[in-house]
Design a protein around this motif. Structure first.
Motif, PDB file in Angstrom:
ATOM      1  N   ALA A 198       1.109  -1.025   0.239  1.00  0.00           N
ATOM      2  CA  ALA A 198      -0.694   0.132   0.218  1.00  0.00           C
ATOM      3  C   ALA A 198       0.379   1.382   0.364  1.00  0.00           C
ATOM      4  O   ALA A 198       0.489   1.942  -0.460  1.00  0.00           O
ATOM      5  CB  ALA A 198      -1.231  -0.327   1.668  1.00  0.00           C
ATOM      6  N   TRP A 199       1.536   1.516   1.521  1.00  0.00           N
ATOM      7  CA  TRP A 199       2.846   2.373   0.568  1.00  0.00           C
ATOM      8  C   TRP A 199       3.721   2.733  -0.673  1.00  0.00           C
ATOM      9  O   TRP A 199       4.249   4.095  -0.586  1.00  0.00           O
ATOM     10  CB  TRP A 199       3.775   2.102   2.036  1.00  0.00           C
ATOM     11  N   SER A 200       4.020   1.697  -0.924  1.00  0.00           N
ATOM     12  CA  SER A 200       4.404   1.909  -2.319  1.00  0.00           C
ATOM     13  C   SER A 200       3.814   2.349  -3.437  1.00  0.00           C
ATOM     14  O   SER A 200       4.482   3.006  -4.121  1.00  0.00           O
ATOM     15  CB  SER A 200       5.660   0.649  -2.875  1.00  0.00           C
ATOM     16  N   ALA A 201       2.153   2.185  -3.660  1.00  0.00           N
ATOM     17  CA  ALA A 201       1.445   2.580  -4.559  1.00  0.00           C
ATOM     18  C   ALA A 201       0.969   3.622  -3.961  1.00  0.00           C
ATOM     19  O   ALA A 201       1.611   4.549  -4.877  1.00  0.00           O
ATOM     20  CB  ALA A 201       0.148   1.734  -4.271  1.00  0.00           C
ATOM     21  N   GLU A 202       1.609   4.389  -2.918  1.00  0.00           N
ATOM     22  CA  GLU A 202       0.848   5.421  -2.045  1.00  0.00           C
ATOM     23  C   GLU A 202       2.253   6.407  -2.727  1.00  0.00           C
ATOM     24  O   GLU A 202       2.142   7.506  -3.128  1.00  0.00           O
ATOM     25  CB  GLU A 202       1.002   5.260  -1.140  1.00  0.00           C
ATOM     26  N   ASN A 203       3.783   5.773  -2.909  1.00  0.00           N
ATOM     27  CA  ASN A 203       4.593   6.713  -3.878  1.00  0.00           C
ATOM     28  C   ASN A 203       5.108   6.493  -4.507  1.00  0.00           C
ATOM     29  O   ASN A 203       5.843   6.566  -5.193  1.00  0.00           O
ATOM     30  CB  ASN A 203       5.997   6.420  -2.551  1.00  0.00           C
ATOM     31  N   ASP A 204       4.013   6.539  -5.372  1.00  0.00           N
ATOM     32  CA  ASP A 204       4.066   5.448  -7.223  1.00  0.00           C
ATOM     33  C   ASP A 204       5.534   4.654  -7.272  1.00  0.00           C
ATOM     34  O   ASP A 204       6.347   4.689  -8.360  1.00  0.00           O
ATOM     35  CB  ASP A 204       4.683   6.799  -8.279  1.00  0.00           C
ATOM     36  N   LEU A 205       5.977   4.018  -6.398  1.00  0.00           N
ATOM     37  CA  LEU A 205       7.076   2.890  -6.445  1.00  0.00           C
ATOM     38  C   LEU A 205       6.529   1.777  -6.919  1.00  0.00           C
ATOM     39  O   LEU A 205       5.219   1.402  -6.722  1.00  0.00           O
ATOM     40  CB  LEU A 205       8.085   2.694  -5.038  1.00  0.00           C
ATOM     41  N   VAL A 206       6.603   1.242  -7.592  1.00  0.00           N
ATOM     42  CA  VAL A 206       6.372  -0.223  -8.026  1.00  0.00           C
ATOM     43  C   VAL A 206       7.443  -1.804  -7.297  1.00  0.00           C
ATOM     44  O   VAL A 206       8.575  -1.320  -7.483  1.00  0.00           O
ATOM     45  CB  VAL A 206       7.276  -0.946  -9.443  1.00  0.00           C
ATOM     46  N   ILE A 207       7.181  -2.853  -7.029  1.00  0.00           N
ATOM     47  CA  ILE A 207       7.944  -3.618  -6.699  1.00  0.00           C
ATOM     48  C   ILE A 207       8.161  -4.994  -7.772  1.00  0.00           C
ATOM     49  O   ILE A 207       7.516  -5.550  -8.348  1.00  0.00           O
ATOM     50  CB  ILE A 207       6.246  -4.525  -5.657  1.00  0.00           C
ATOM     51  N   ARG A 208       9.321  -4.492  -7.806  1.00  0.00           N
ATOM     52  CA  ARG A 208       9.794  -5.217  -8.926  1.00  0.00           C
ATOM     53  C   ARG A 208      10.413  -7.022  -7.968  1.00  0.00           C
ATOM     54  O   ARG A 208       9.824  -8.047  -9.421  1.00  0.00           O
ATOM     55  CB  ARG A 208      11.213  -4.602  -9.719  1.00  0.00           C
ATOM     56  N   GLU A 209      10.653  -6.840  -7.397  1.00  0.00           N
ATOM     57  CA  GLU A 209      10.732  -8.549  -6.380  1.00  0.00           C
ATOM     58  C   GLU A 209      10.458  -8.444  -5.224  1.00  0.00           C
ATOM     59  O   GLU A 209      10.579  -7.174  -4.302  1.00  0.00           O
ATOM     60  CB  GLU A 209      12.355  -8.137  -7.239  1.00  0.00           C
ATOM     61  N   VAL A 210      10.702  -9.335  -4.833  1.00  0.00           N
ATOM     62  CA  VAL A 210       9.982 -10.068  -2.882  1.00  0.00           C
ATOM     63  C   VAL A 210      10.468 -11.172  -2.703  1.00  0.00           C
ATOM     64  O   VAL A 210      10.599 -12.214  -3.722  1.00  0.00           O
ATOM     65  CB  VAL A 210       9.019  -9.266  -2.937  1.00  0.00           C
ATOM     66  N   ALA A 211      11.225 -11.278  -1.509  1.00  0.00           N
ATOM     67  CA  ALA A 211      11.600 -12.037  -1.115  1.00  0.00           C
ATOM     68  C   ALA A 211      11.580 -12.407   0.241  1.00  0.00           C
ATOM     69  O   ALA A 211      11.652 -11.523   0.704  1.00  0.00           O
ATOM     70  CB  ALA A 211      12.850 -12.688  -1.154  1.00  0.00           C
ATOM     71  N   GLY A 212      11.952 -13.784   0.817  1.00  0.00           N
ATOM     72  CA  GLY A 212      11.915 -14.098   2.606  1.00  0.00           C
ATOM     73  C   GLY A 212      13.109 -14.536   2.830  1.00  0.00           C
ATOM     74  O   GLY A 212      13.524 -14.986   2.121  1.00  0.00           O
ATOM     75  N   ILE A 213      13.697 -13.835   3.737  1.00  0.00           N
ATOM     76  CA  ILE A 213      15.391 -13.819   4.715  1.00  0.00           C
ATOM     77  C   ILE A 213      14.664 -14.831   5.430  1.00  0.00           C
ATOM     78  O   ILE A 213      14.486 -14.161   6.563  1.00  0.00           O
ATOM     79  CB  ILE A 213      15.533 -12.273   4.706  1.00  0.00           C
ATOM     80  N   ARG A 214      14.947 -16.345   5.569  1.00  0.00           N
ATOM     81  CA  ARG A 214      15.020 -17.356   6.402  1.00  0.00           C
ATOM     82  C   ARG A 214      13.377 -17.387   6.548  1.00  0.00           C
ATOM     83  O   ARG A 214      12.757 -17.135   7.870  1.00  0.00           O
ATOM     84  CB  ARG A 214      15.664 -16.409   7.899  1.00  0.00           C
ATOM     85  N   VAL A 215      12.794 -18.239   6.074  1.00  0.00           N
ATOM     86  CA  VAL A 215      11.625 -18.602   5.767  1.00  0.00           C
ATOM     87  C   VAL A 215      11.933 -19.744   6.843  1.00  0.00           C
ATOM     88  O   VAL A 215      10.375 -19.835   7.010  1.00  0.00           O
ATOM     89  CB  VAL A 215      10.986 -18.700   4.814  1.00  0.00           C
ATOM     90  N   PHE A 216      12.991 -21.053   7.148  1.00  0.00           N
ATOM     91  CA  PHE A 216      12.684 -22.171   7.557  1.00  0.00           C
ATOM     92  C   PHE A 216      14.012 -21.717   9.224  1.00  0.00           C
ATOM     93  O   PHE A 216      13.151 -22.592  10.038  1.00  0.00           O
ATOM     94  CB  PHE A 216      13.990 -23.138   6.756  1.00  0.00           C
ATOM     95  N   ALA A 217      14.742 -21.155   8.852  1.00  0.00           N
ATOM     96  CA  ALA A 217      15.667 -21.164  10.362  1.00  0.00           C
ATOM     97  C   ALA A 217      15.047 -20.760  10.877  1.00  0.00           C
ATOM     98  O   ALA A 217      15.705 -21.443  12.578  1.00  0.00           O
ATOM     99  CB  ALA A 217      16.883 -20.543   9.611  1.00  0.00           C
TER     100      ALA A 217
END
Length: 269
Positions: A198-217
């Motif tokens: 939501a906040w990215s859209a408010e500021n005209d930013l596009v989410i190009r990539e997303v990843a989770g850091i430590r999804v299991f550990a």
């Protein structure tokens, strides 16, 4: 009676003067810290277009991220509000092409206005009283076509972690934030993916990539003891860190946000 000194800034943000040793041990020491850095080493070249651009490292802390970019040919400006952390960063980065600013994020439009083609802001927004306003500030520093590497502490993962530990009352009440008043390092503003969207859209930013850091550990009953098991865990984390639904429960969420070259067209009535 002497009033205790608050670790919060006048803006209500959590800074880390007096906590550099604990910060280093808690966030970078041990298997989890090593895993976080190893995953970033693999993911940053995959998620960013890196061409040796000058980099603004916001809330650069002890300088690990700044060093990673400097070693790959980027001229780095490291901004950090804590004097103690900045001293440690200078020691760590001696001999690298890094300049230093002791300023909070809110002062960057005056102290380092750019515009910047590349900004990194890792594990900072969750320590601020107004993370939404902070993202707007970062967006204003980006050049058209510029990239923001943003990493935030994941509120949904924090909830799951509390459930796994048996803190059911805390999870039911959704009382997950730290207060920032002691030496514990629970963030005061853990964020959700929905907020970042939501906040990215408010500021005209596009989410190009997303990843989770430590999804299991962070959910293991025991950390891996052998080097072979640590390598297997790293391989597993890297394999699934960008696969839905696994990335959504990473302890941190890592984004590449981009300011488009042209502002979005307003719809004509």
């Amino acid at each position: 009676m002497i009033e205790p000194v608050s670790p919060l800034s006048p803006a209500g943000d959590r800074h880390f003067d007096g906590l550099a040793d604990k910060f280093s041990a808690s966030l970078y020491g041990g298997t989890r810290g090593e895993l976080r850095l190893a995953l970033l080493d693999r993911l940053l070249p995959e998620m960013l277009e890196l061409e040796g651009q000058p980099l603004l490292d916001v809330g650069g802390g002890l300088g690990q991220l700044a060093g990673w970019f400097a070693e790959r040919g980027h001229a780095v400006t490291l901004a950090e509000p804590s004097g103690e952390m900045l001293v440690r960063a200078r020691e760590h980065l001696a001999g690298h092409d890094v300049s230093f600013l002791q300023v909070p994020l809110q002062a960057l439009p005056e102290q380092a206005p750019g515009p910047w083609a590349l900004i990194a802001c890792h594990a900072v927004l969750e320590w601020l009283a107004d993370p939404r306003g902070a993202l707007a500030t970062l967006a204003g520093l980006l050049a058209p076509g510029g990239q923001l590497s943003l990493m935030v502490f994941n509120r949904d993962a924090l909830r799951l972690s509390n459930v796994v530990k048996g803190n059911l009352e805390k999870a039911v009440a959704d009382r997950l934030e730290g207060k920032g008043l002691r030496k514990r390092l629970t963030p005061i503003s853990p964020l959700t993916h929905g907020q970042v969207e939501a906040w990215s859209a408010e500021n005209d930013l596009v989410i190009r990539e997303v990843a989770g850091i430590r999804v299991f550990a962070d959910y293991l009953r025991q950390p891996p003891e052998s080097e072979a098991d640590r390598e297997r865990l790293l391989a597993l984390e890297h394999r699934y860190c960008r696969v839905d639904p696994h990335w959504r429960l990473g302890r941190y969420l890592l984004y590449t946000l981009e300011r488009p070259m042209h502002a979005p067209q307003e719809a004509t009535p």
